[in-house]
Design a protein around this motif. Structure first.
Motif, mmCIF file in Angstrom:
data_model
loop_
_atom_site.group_PDB
_atom_site.id
_atom_site.type_symbol
_atom_site.label_atom_id
_atom_site.label_comp_id
_atom_site.label_asym_id
_atom_site.label_seq_id
_atom_site.Cartn_x
_atom_site.Cartn_y
_atom_site.Cartn_z
ATOM 1 N N ASN B 144 0.721 -1.257 0.051
ATOM 2 C CA ASN B 144 -0.221 0.091 -0.028
ATOM 3 C C ASN B 144 0.850 1.405 0.062
ATOM 4 O O ASN B 144 0.358 2.271 -0.549
ATOM 5 C CB ASN B 144 -1.139 -0.045 1.153
ATOM 6 N N PHE B 145 2.066 1.300 0.644
ATOM 7 C CA PHE B 145 2.790 2.406 0.534
ATOM 8 C C PHE B 145 3.237 2.721 -0.862
ATOM 9 O O PHE B 145 3.532 3.850 -1.217
ATOM 10 C CB PHE B 145 4.030 2.142 1.555
ATOM 11 N N VAL B 248 0.839 2.891 7.660
ATOM 12 C CA VAL B 248 1.735 2.900 6.925
ATOM 13 C C VAL B 248 1.230 3.927 5.821
ATOM 14 O O VAL B 248 2.246 4.847 5.430
ATOM 15 C CB VAL B 248 1.708 1.703 6.155
ATOM 16 N N THR B 251 1.814 7.502 6.978
ATOM 17 C CA THR B 251 3.344 7.847 7.003
ATOM 18 C C THR B 251 3.597 8.162 5.592
ATOM 19 O O THR B 251 4.094 9.420 5.282
ATOM 20 C CB THR B 251 4.129 6.727 7.426
ATOM 21 N N ILE B 263 3.957 6.020 14.847
ATOM 22 C CA ILE B 263 5.395 5.926 14.468
ATOM 23 C C ILE B 263 6.251 7.072 14.984
ATOM 24 O O ILE B 263 7.373 6.709 15.513
ATOM 25 C CB ILE B 263 5.206 5.936 12.872
ATOM 26 N N ILE B 266 6.940 6.213 18.437
ATOM 27 C CA ILE B 266 7.973 5.079 18.523
ATOM 28 C C ILE B 266 9.329 5.682 18.393
ATOM 29 O O ILE B 266 10.384 5.301 19.203
ATOM 30 C CB ILE B 266 7.716 3.885 17.677
ATOM 31 N N GLN B 267 9.541 6.454 17.471
ATOM 32 C CA GLN B 267 10.790 6.969 17.317
ATOM 33 C C GLN B 267 11.129 7.872 18.230
ATOM 34 O O GLN B 267 12.680 7.960 18.541
ATOM 35 C CB GLN B 267 10.778 7.802 15.770
ATOM 36 N N SER C 234 6.705 -3.058 4.952
ATOM 37 C CA SER C 234 6.121 -1.758 5.609
ATOM 38 C C SER C 234 7.079 -1.383 6.765
ATOM 39 O O SER C 234 7.091 -0.382 7.135
ATOM 40 C CB SER C 234 4.791 -2.361 5.963
ATOM 41 N N PHE C 237 9.781 0.102 5.757
ATOM 42 C CA PHE C 237 9.493 1.458 5.072
ATOM 43 C C PHE C 237 9.194 2.399 6.326
ATOM 44 O O PHE C 237 9.611 3.564 6.107
ATOM 45 C CB PHE C 237 8.324 1.385 4.181
ATOM 46 N N LEU C 238 8.555 1.888 7.249
ATOM 47 C CA LEU C 238 8.329 2.794 8.492
ATOM 48 C C LEU C 238 9.712 2.964 9.199
ATOM 49 O O LEU C 238 9.455 3.827 10.256
ATOM 50 C CB LEU C 238 7.291 2.236 9.335
ATOM 51 N N GLY C 239 10.907 2.583 8.752
ATOM 52 C CA GLY C 239 11.916 2.777 9.462
ATOM 53 C C GLY C 239 11.982 2.010 10.739
ATOM 54 O O GLY C 239 12.887 2.173 11.767
ATOM 55 N N LEU C 240 11.184 0.810 10.917
ATOM 56 C CA LEU C 240 11.233 0.159 12.069
ATOM 57 C C LEU C 240 12.138 -1.611 11.712
ATOM 58 O O LEU C 240 11.905 -2.047 12.728
ATOM 59 C CB LEU C 240 10.027 -0.462 12.573
#
Lengths: 331, 306, 298
Positions: B144-145, B248, B251, B263, B266-267, C234, C237-240
């Protein structure tokens, strides 16, 4: 000679399989007169159900296809009719009831809606009129509290009740021919007799023809005027009911009769015929019944006998035919 | 039927308790001292001690869990490490765009998916079916991204029609909801097809044909309702896919919703926010599936009349 | 067939013959599924790439070349170059190793744990079954990707943790599917018969029930690999997930958004390869299901 209601001529139906087209009904011919009850008997897989679906042209959802023949209903051949025209016959002129009353009704629709459908469609009446008509029909098939049942769902009713509803639905537009495919097989013994009596009553009142498809000679003896015995997609014997039980000719018919239990008990079916129906991929060359036949002749393995009529009693067996000329010989 | 619904709701209570316990344990499962994690890197020893006392982190786990549950029921989700703001407030700001996005996505996915599935089933093994099912299997396989990025390239960079991100007006919902719904649409299409194909084989369909009903009356009057009953269940399960996907897709489109917040948190190691968000997503999923069960019981007379 | 003795003697033979026939029938039917067959070849091609990729790529995938930054596809670099001038095709070829091994090992882990849980739960029934199914209910209560994100949030980013996170959400679905296959196999007569001879539970599960569930597991495994590739991509992509510098397909995409205005090939090709790979696994899974597990078809 009585009026012929339905005439099936040389009907051939085949199934598409991974190994090509496989013929399951091999050019059968028979007729049903007005007001007559004709039985088709045979083991499962003999093509009797496919025959009934072919007459109704209900093979869409199966791999089956009619490849030859005629189905003449009231002087009209049904097979070349466009589907739209055929629909106006189904449920109106020709009706059908099925073996499984438990699964033959739509579980998420009320009985009333399912009953009204053919009435509104074919008799072109308003919904309230159709509703009244449906209630009347329900009462005529011996359903108590018909009004309430119209509002109920199939799972709330017993198997016998559901089969009565199927019958009510099938006769609601006063069809001339009712095809009943194993209508009592899935029911309890006591209910079986009730359903058969109901069908007989309706038949006598309305003078419709009935084609009764069954594996049970007991059912045939109960209701039919005339019987057709099928084996491996062919008619092997045809006669009136009395004649068939008194003087059966074909060894297969004799075996069937010998294995009839007391009406309804259902056990020990076909006990006296050893072996099983040959599969379509592995058909014997000569008479299809030869491998299981206890009166088998050499000829039977070489060539298939034809269906020969004598005094209104037809039989497909070398025992009754001159093996050199295929002419009828005396017994 | 009310009995059935009450039974289902009561049956969920143990599940919700277990799930909330697992999520409560989240902060304890992270390697390191939870008080220090919550206090942040720059906190002094005293500050950490204060936090430990305030949050009761020195008490037995089970006691802490009961406090956690009480707080939850009072709507207290803790405080963000980064901003110090109540987590409920942070979530409150972000929840509407995400709800809007998931709602639009599931609605279009259901409508188009069912339609595609019905067309494929009715024209089984003919070309509309082949086209429909190729579309569906592709939809399931699309990241999907990537769909989102390709859409941005096409509609924002090349054509300049749509904004690349944000949630200002309806235009900014178009691409995200397409990217988010595509996979689910595809799954619903496949499932509707197989369910309808299966229904069309049932005995009662043959009964309908024997009555002289037309093809449309059979499909829409008799078969569709039966075949949509299992589709409803599947749609509920797919909702989880949607929630995960929203993280996703948000983002990709810099969409100011819960997924983006998750997200970012979390970061930034903003654990109380992460914890609250995971709880929220899970509860949402459980509730949607409860709703699906209730709809199911409405559609299915066997349950309705028990 | 009245002689029990002879039946016991020939059992092994029958089993072996049955295996051969099964394989022959399988191949005969599978060959007709063109999309699945093409997918199988594509997947084999990817696996070969995984093995020999690093030795045959035209450019050093990690070596920056600042003279060739962000070049659009040319004859030298048919997929173009990235922000460090590295050849995208070479990076994708080397990245196959990362992406596929992560996804496949995640599903493998989930399949092993899930299969054991499913076998035990289906075979023993009663409280064991109830306990396992309740655990699955709890795992099912978390949306897949959210569960994975939560696990990565606990364990920290990195490929090993991605494997664990992704395997976690495969466990309950494998457990359920193997459980129902086990219940079915248990119903079959020969299991009852073996039990009456007095074989141990472990032997019955391993020798008699597990082989019956294998076709279901193979089908489901193939389909889950597709899902796992998407999930792992994914996360990256999310940086995880994978390090941004890694040639992992998802990671290659994560930075590309910044260049979407100027260098769309950076977005296009890694996404395309993910799409094609997932599509291949899904089509292969569909084909295998039609052949191996036809009752679930339509």
């Amino acid at each position: 000679m009585m009026d012929q209601l339905l005439q099936v001529k040389n009907l051939k139906t085949a199934f598409r399989t991974d190994h090509g087209m496989q013929t399951v009904v091999h050019g059968i011919s028979f007729h049903v007169n007005k007001g007559e009850i004709v039985g088709i008997v045979g083991e499962s897989g003999c093509g009797k159900s496919v025959t009934s679906l072919s007459i109704m042209r209900l093979l869409h959802d199966t791999p089956g296809e009619i490849i030859d023949g005629e189905v003449i209903f009231k002087d009209q051949n049904l097979l070349p009719l466009p589907e739209k025209k055929m629909k106006s016959y189904r449920g109106k002129e020709l009706s059908m009831i099925f073996q499984e009353p438990m699964t033959s009704l739509n579980p998420v629709l009320k009985i009333g809606k399912q009953l009204r459908e053919p009435i509104q469609l074919h008799l072109k009446v308003s919904k309230p009129d159709a509703h009244q008509h449906a209630i009347k029909i329900l009462e005529s098939v011996g359903i108590p509290r018909a009004k309430e049942i119209m509002e109920e769902y199939p799972h709330q009713l017993s198997g016998g009740m559901r089969q009565r509803i199927m019958i009510a639905m099938a006769v609601s537009c006063k069809p001339s021919l009712l095809i009943a495919d194993e209508p009592t097989t899935a029911l309890d013994v006591t209910i079986q007799a009730q359903i058969l009596n109901l069908m007989k009553d309706i038949q006598q009142q309305s003078n419709m023809g009935i084609l009764m498809i069954t594996h049970d000679l007991g059912v045939v003896a109960e209701v039919c005027d005339r019987v057709i015995v099928m084996y491996a997609g062919r008619i092997v014997e045809e006669s009136t009911i009395v004649e068939l039980f008194e003087k059966p000719k074909h060894p297969y018919t004799k075996g069937l009769i010998a294995s009839v239990p007391k009406i309804g008990s259902g056990v020990n079916r076909l006990h006296s015929i050893p072996g099983t129906v040959p599969s379509p991929t592995n058909m014997p060359i000569g008479c299809k019944f030869a491998p299981r036949c206890k009166d088998v002749l050499d000829m039977c393995h070489i060539e298939e006998p034809s269906l020969i009529e004598k005094d209104g009693h037809s039989c497909r067996c070398w025992l009754y035919q001159d093996q050199r000329q295929g002419a009828i010989i005396n017994e | 039927m009310w009995q059935y619904i009450i039974k289902r709701v009561l049956g969920l209570i143990p599940l919700i308790l277990v799930v909330s316990f697992v999520i409560f344990m989240f902060i304890h499962l992270i390697p390191g001292d939870p008080a220090r994690l919550i206090a942040g890197k720059k906190a002094t020893l005293e500050e950490v001690q204060v936090i430990r006392e305030n949050l009761g982190l020195n008490k037995p786990l089970i006691e802490q869990y009961i406090v956690y549950l009480k707080d939850l029921l009072a709507g207290n989700l803790g405080y963000s490490i980064q901003s110090g703001a109540p987590v409920s407030e942070l979530i409150g700001e972000r929840i509407m765009p995400t709800l809007g996005l998931t709602f639009i996505s599931i609605v279009w996915a259901l409508v188009v998916g069912i339609l595609l599935g019905v067309i494929s089933a009715v024209f089984r093994n003919k070309w509309p079916d082949h086209i429909g099912m190729v579309t569906a299997v592709s939809g399931i396989s699309l990241p999907n991204f990537w769909v989102g990025l390709v859409l941005i390239q096409l509609f924002s960079v090349q054509l300049g029609l749509l904004p690349t991100g944000g949630a200002e007006d309806w235009k900014s919902y178009l691409m995200p909801s397409f990217a988010l719904g595509a996979g689910i649409m595809a799954m619903i299409a496949r499932f509707t097809r197989s369910s309808l194909v299966n229904t069309l084989k049932q005995d009662y369909i043959r009964t309908g044909r024997a009555k002289g009903l037309s093809g449309n009356a059979i499909v829409f009057g008799h078969a569709l309702k039966n075949s949509l009953i299992p589709v409803v269940t599947i749609a509920g399960l797919q909702f989880g896919f949607l929630l995960g996907g929203s993280v996703v897709v948000e983002t990709v489109f810099s969409f100011p919703g819960l997924g983006r917040l998750l997200i970012d948190s979390i970061q930034m190691r903003d654990y109380p926010v992460v914890q609250a968000e995971i709880l929220l997503f899970s509860l949402q999923f459980i509730l949607v599936n409860l709703l699906v069960d209730i709809i199911y019981s409405f559609l299915n007379p066997k349950i309705r009349y028990e | 067939m009245s002689n029990i003795q002879s039946e016991v003697v020939t059992r092994e033979q029958i089993v072996n013959e049955k295996k051969e026939i099964r394989f022959y029938n399988f191949w005969r039917d599978f060959r007709k599924k063109k999309p699945a067959l093409i997918s199988l070849f594509f997947i084999l091609f990817l696996i070969i790439t995984m093995i020999i990729g690093p030795y045959v790529v035209p450019y050093e995938p990690a070596e920056p070349d600042y003279n060739k930054v962000l070049e659009s596809p040319t004859l030298q670099h048919i997929f173009g170059t990235d922000a460090f001038g590295r050849d995208i095709l070479s990076r994708l070829a080397v990245g196959a190793r990362v992406t596929l091994s992560v996804s496949i090992s995640a599903v493998l882990l989930g399949a092993v744990v899930g299969t054991i849980l499913g076998l035990v739960s289906g075979f023993f029934g009663k409280w064991v079954d109830r306990a396992v199914m309740r655990v699955c209910d709890v795992l099912f209560a978390f949306p897949d990707l959210i569960l994975a994100i939560g696990i990565v949030a606990i364990l920290g980013p990195g490929l090993n943790n991605v494997v664990i996170a992704v395997s976690f959400f495969s466990i309950p679905s494998f457990a359920r599917i193997v459980r129902s296959a086990t219940l079915e196999a248990k119903e079959m007569l020969f299991v009852e018969a073996t039990r009456s001879i007095g074989a141990s539970n472990r032997r019955i599960i391993w020798k008699h029930i597990f082989p019956e569930t294998v076709p279901t597991i193979i089908v489901y495994f193939t389909m889950k690999v597709g899902t796992a590739i998407l999930a792992a991509a994914s996360l990256s992509f999310l940086g995880l997930g994978a390090e941004p510098s890694s040639p992992d397909w998802g990671a290659m995409l994560s930075k590309s958004r910044d260049y979407i205005d100027s260098s769309f090939h950076l977005v296009f090709f890694p996404g395309l390869i993910i799409f094609l790979t997932v599509l291949a696994f899904n089509l292969l899974g569909d084909g295998l299901r039609d052949v191996l597990d036809p009752k679930t078809k339509d």
